[in-house]
Design a protein around this motif. Structure first.
Motif, PDB file in Angstrom:
ATOM      1  N   LEU A 167      -1.868  -2.444   1.099  1.00 22.70           N
ATOM      2  CA  LEU A 167      -3.191  -2.930   0.773  1.00 22.70           C
ATOM      3  C   LEU A 167      -4.202  -2.522  -0.097  1.00 22.70           C
ATOM      4  CD1 LEU A 167      -3.957  -5.535   3.470  1.00 22.70           C
ATOM      5  CD2 LEU A 167      -3.508  -5.909   1.643  1.00 22.70           C
ATOM      6  N   ASP A 168      -3.853  -0.790   0.822  1.00 23.33           N
ATOM      7  CA  ASP A 168      -4.764   0.380   0.250  1.00 23.33           C
ATOM      8  C   ASP A 168      -4.201   0.504  -1.515  1.00 23.33           C
ATOM      9  OD1 ASP A 168      -6.086   0.552   2.405  1.00 23.33           O
ATOM     10  OD2 ASP A 168      -4.904   1.700   3.150  1.00 23.33           O
ATOM     11  N   VAL A 169      -3.054   0.133  -1.395  1.00 23.72           N
ATOM     12  CA  VAL A 169      -2.465   0.690  -2.649  1.00 23.72           C
ATOM     13  C   VAL A 169      -3.355  -0.193  -4.067  1.00 23.72           C
ATOM     14  CG1 VAL A 169      -0.379   0.935  -4.827  1.00 23.72           C
ATOM     15  CG2 VAL A 169      -0.917   1.698  -2.639  1.00 23.72           C
ATOM     16  N   ALA A 170      -2.627  -1.481  -3.449  1.00 24.15           N
ATOM     17  CA  ALA A 170      -3.452  -3.070  -4.202  1.00 24.15           C
ATOM     18  C   ALA A 170      -4.999  -2.918  -4.539  1.00 24.15           C
ATOM     19  CB  ALA A 170      -3.315  -3.983  -3.468  1.00 24.15           C
ATOM     20  N   ARG A 171      -5.797  -2.263  -3.765  1.00 25.28           N
ATOM     21  CA  ARG A 171      -6.860  -1.930  -3.790  1.00 25.28           C
ATOM     22  C   ARG A 171      -7.420  -0.759  -4.617  1.00 25.28           C
ATOM     23  NH1 ARG A 171      -8.058  -2.771   1.210  1.00 25.28           N
ATOM     24  NH2 ARG A 171      -7.726  -0.788   1.994  1.00 25.28           N
TER      25      ARG A 171
ATOM     26  N   LEU B 255      -6.029   0.036  -7.215  1.00 24.63           N
ATOM     27  CA  LEU B 255      -5.268  -0.409  -8.460  1.00 24.63           C
ATOM     28  C   LEU B 255      -6.327  -1.337  -9.190  1.00 24.63           C
ATOM     29  CD1 LEU B 255      -1.158  -0.959  -7.449  1.00 24.63           C
ATOM     30  CD2 LEU B 255      -2.737   0.389  -8.796  1.00 24.63           C
ATOM     31  N   ARG B 256      -6.720  -2.188  -8.526  1.00 24.39           N
ATOM     32  CA  ARG B 256      -8.391  -3.038  -9.114  1.00 24.39           C
ATOM     33  C   ARG B 256      -8.902  -1.979  -9.072  1.00 24.39           C
ATOM     34  NH1 ARG B 256      -6.734  -6.564  -4.853  1.00 24.39           N
ATOM     35  NH2 ARG B 256      -8.349  -5.299  -3.565  1.00 24.39           N
ATOM     36  N   ARG B 257      -9.653  -1.114  -8.218  1.00 29.62           N
ATOM     37  CA  ARG B 257     -10.903  -0.264  -8.568  1.00 29.62           C
ATOM     38  C   ARG B 257     -10.738   0.423  -9.902  1.00 29.62           C
ATOM     39  NH1 ARG B 257     -12.999   4.496  -8.415  1.00 29.62           N
ATOM     40  NH2 ARG B 257     -10.839   5.949  -7.659  1.00 29.62           N
ATOM     41  N   ARG B 258      -9.610   1.329 -10.362  1.00 28.25           N
ATOM     42  CA  ARG B 258      -9.292   1.733 -11.567  1.00 28.25           C
ATOM     43  C   ARG B 258      -8.397   0.917 -13.150  1.00 28.25           C
ATOM     44  NH1 ARG B 258      -7.027   7.057 -10.054  1.00 28.25           N
ATOM     45  NH2 ARG B 258      -7.283   7.750  -8.120  1.00 28.25           N
ATOM     46  N   GLY B 259      -8.998  -0.836 -12.701  1.00 31.85           N
ATOM     47  CA  GLY B 259      -8.959  -1.835 -13.682  1.00 31.85           C
ATOM     48  C   GLY B 259      -7.504  -1.748 -14.100  1.00 31.85           C
TER      49      GLY B 259
ATOM     50  N   LEU C 230       3.343   7.268   2.675  1.00 32.35           N
ATOM     51  CA  LEU C 230       2.057   6.998   3.678  1.00 32.35           C
ATOM     52  C   LEU C 230       0.924   8.226   3.410  1.00 32.35           C
ATOM     53  CD1 LEU C 230       2.485   4.388   6.075  1.00 32.35           C
ATOM     54  CD2 LEU C 230       1.106   3.985   4.123  1.00 32.35           C
ATOM     55  N   LEU C 231       2.272   9.329   4.093  1.00 31.49           N
ATOM     56  CA  LEU C 231       0.964  10.514   3.971  1.00 31.49           C
ATOM     57  C   LEU C 231       0.989  10.881   2.819  1.00 31.49           C
ATOM     58  CD1 LEU C 231       0.510  13.193   5.733  1.00 31.49           C
ATOM     59  CD2 LEU C 231       3.271  13.639   5.119  1.00 31.49           C
ATOM     60  N   GLY C 232       1.417  10.536   1.521  1.00 32.49           N
ATOM     61  CA  GLY C 232       1.159  11.690   0.138  1.00 32.49           C
ATOM     62  C   GLY C 232      -0.414  10.229  -0.518  1.00 32.49           C
ATOM     63  N   LEU C 233      -0.428   9.194   0.764  1.00 32.20           N
ATOM     64  CA  LEU C 233      -1.853   8.146  -0.066  1.00 32.20           C
ATOM     65  C   LEU C 233      -2.782   8.985   0.234  1.00 32.20           C
ATOM     66  CD1 LEU C 233      -0.480   4.416   0.151  1.00 32.20           C
ATOM     67  CD2 LEU C 233      -1.332   6.046  -1.509  1.00 32.20           C
TER      68      LEU C 233
ATOM     69  N   GLU D  73      -5.007  11.211  -5.964  1.00 25.64           N
ATOM     70  CA  GLU D  73      -5.282  11.636  -7.304  1.00 25.64           C
ATOM     71  C   GLU D  73      -3.398  11.328  -8.010  1.00 25.64           C
ATOM     72  OE1 GLU D  73      -7.723  10.298  -9.366  1.00 25.64           O
ATOM     73  OE2 GLU D  73      -8.386   9.349  -7.018  1.00 25.64           O
ATOM     74  N   GLU D  74      -2.590  12.067  -7.757  1.00 28.32           N
ATOM     75  CA  GLU D  74      -1.273  12.753  -8.453  1.00 28.32           C
ATOM     76  C   GLU D  74      -0.605  11.523  -8.458  1.00 28.32           C
ATOM     77  OE1 GLU D  74      -3.288  16.927  -6.589  1.00 28.32           O
ATOM     78  OE2 GLU D  74      -2.748  14.461  -6.222  1.00 28.32           O
ATOM     79  N   PHE D  75      -0.409  10.694  -7.347  1.00 27.51           N
ATOM     80  CA  PHE D  75       1.087   9.390  -7.680  1.00 27.51           C
ATOM     81  C   PHE D  75       0.134   8.419  -8.717  1.00 27.51           C
ATOM     82  CE2 PHE D  75       1.778  11.697  -2.990  1.00 27.51           C
ATOM     83  CZ  PHE D  75       3.287  11.459  -3.056  1.00 27.51           C
ATOM     84  N   PHE D  76      -1.511   7.725  -7.681  1.00 26.75           N
ATOM     85  CA  PHE D  76      -2.178   6.964  -8.657  1.00 26.75           C
ATOM     86  C   PHE D  76      -2.104   7.027 -10.246  1.00 26.75           C
ATOM     87  CE2 PHE D  76      -4.074   5.513  -4.648  1.00 26.75           C
ATOM     88  CZ  PHE D  76      -3.396   4.039  -4.835  1.00 26.75           C
ATOM     89  N   ALA D  77      -2.026   8.509 -10.253  1.00 31.22           N
ATOM     90  CA  ALA D  77      -2.173   8.756 -11.698  1.00 31.22           C
ATOM     91  C   ALA D  77      -1.111   8.648 -12.374  1.00 31.22           C
ATOM     92  CB  ALA D  77      -2.358  10.395 -12.169  1.00 31.22           C
ATOM     93  N   GLN D  78       0.271   8.758 -11.296  1.00 34.43           N
ATOM     94  CA  GLN D  78       1.627   8.456 -11.848  1.00 34.43           C
ATOM     95  C   GLN D  78       2.513   6.459 -11.951  1.00 34.43           C
ATOM     96  OE1 GLN D  78       4.190  10.316  -9.175  1.00 34.43           O
ATOM     97  NE2 GLN D  78       4.384  12.285  -9.988  1.00 34.43           N
TER      98      GLN D  78
END
Length: 272
Positions: free
Chosen positions: A171-175, A177-181, A246-249, A254-259
């Motif tokens: 859910l954190d990842v999906a949320r 992603l929405r924030r980043r458009g 999960l620890l990476g989140l 930033e690095e994981f969401f950039a990927q």
């Protein structure tokens, strides 16, 4: 003894210990000297207690020793000897040898006293991964901590270690992603590979992209084979698979969401 020290054949370590040589003192020697310096009720605590109990590949910058409120504190610049309201006789690890706190107590206190949230998450997770303590034991000890600025972080981390927050991680990842458009994925999509059935955590069907949110159990030996077979099957089907621990989140979001964003953009460019 005084003659040997004056002749520099032996050396004092604090005011309670003497080392019977004049060379560098080993880390284990420093652990013993720190406990003796603290007095009869002193316990190695935090990360020092974990290392004394077997934690590998971890450096302790300053040895922490806990004594109860009201105890005499023989201060020395070499060691961090402190009174603490959290001291309890039952916190001592059983058995002979170096007096230290039990692994669950030591791990949580190491997290509370860490210089950063990143270090706190690392030392607690390392204690679990190396088998010094179970997430369940951490959860029990965590109930004793009523107030601390890092208490919420440790609660979330222990939930991650128990894998109780895996769906929350998705859910954190999906949320985010929405924030980043970025486009939202489908969640928990059922896949079949021969007789094997499994669920994909996050799946962009039109982009051929999968993101797997991994709890700590994915690092355990019994799960490595299944994870590898699943990822290989997806790759053979032409899907791109990214893994996000999960620890990476918590430590490097930033690095994981950039990927993830880069993978989405690449897949969109291929589909255009």
């Amino acid at each position: 003894m005084r003659l040997e020290v004056r002749a520099r054949r032996w050396q004092r370590v604090g005011d309670q210990s003497v080392c019977l040589h004049n060379g560098p003192l080993s880390f284990t020697g420093h652990l013993w000297a720190a406990v003796l310096q603290g007095g009869p009720r002193a316990l190695l605590d935090g990360e020092a207690a974990l290392v004394a109990g077997g934690l590998q590949h971890y450096r302790v910058d300053r040895i922490r020793v806990s004594v109860p409120r009201g105890a005499r504190v023989r201060r020395t610049p070499q060691y961090d000897i402190r009174q603490t309201r959290r001291w309890a006789r039952d916190d001592a690890a059983p058995g002979s040898g170096l007096r230290r706190t039990r692994p669950a107590v030591a791990a949580l206190r190491a997290g509370l006293w860490a210089v950063s949230d990143k270090q706190a998450a690392y030392v607690v997770t390392a204690a679990v991964q190396q088998g010094l303590v179970t997430p369940e034991a951490l959860g029990v000890e965590l109930l004793r901590i009523r107030r601390d600025r890092r208490r919420l972080l440790l609660h979330e981390l222990v939930n991650d270690l128990l894998d109780g927050a895996r769906s929350l991680g998705e859910l954190d990842v999906a949320r985010e992603l929405r924030r980043r458009g970025l486009p939202e994925p489908d969640r928990q999509v059922l896949r079949r590979d021969g007789r094997r059935r499994y669920y994909l955590d996050l799946y962009w069907t039109d982009l051929g992209l999968v993101v797997e949110v991994d709890g700590i159990h994915h690092t355990w030996a019994e799960n490595v084979l299944g994870d590898a077979l699943r990822q290989n099957a997806l790759a053979l089907d032409g899907l791109t698979v990214l893994r996000v621990p999960l620890l990476g989140l918590r430590l490097a979001p930033e690095e994981f969401f950039a990927q993830i964003a880069a993978a989405i953009r690449h897949a969109q460019s291929l589909a255009a």
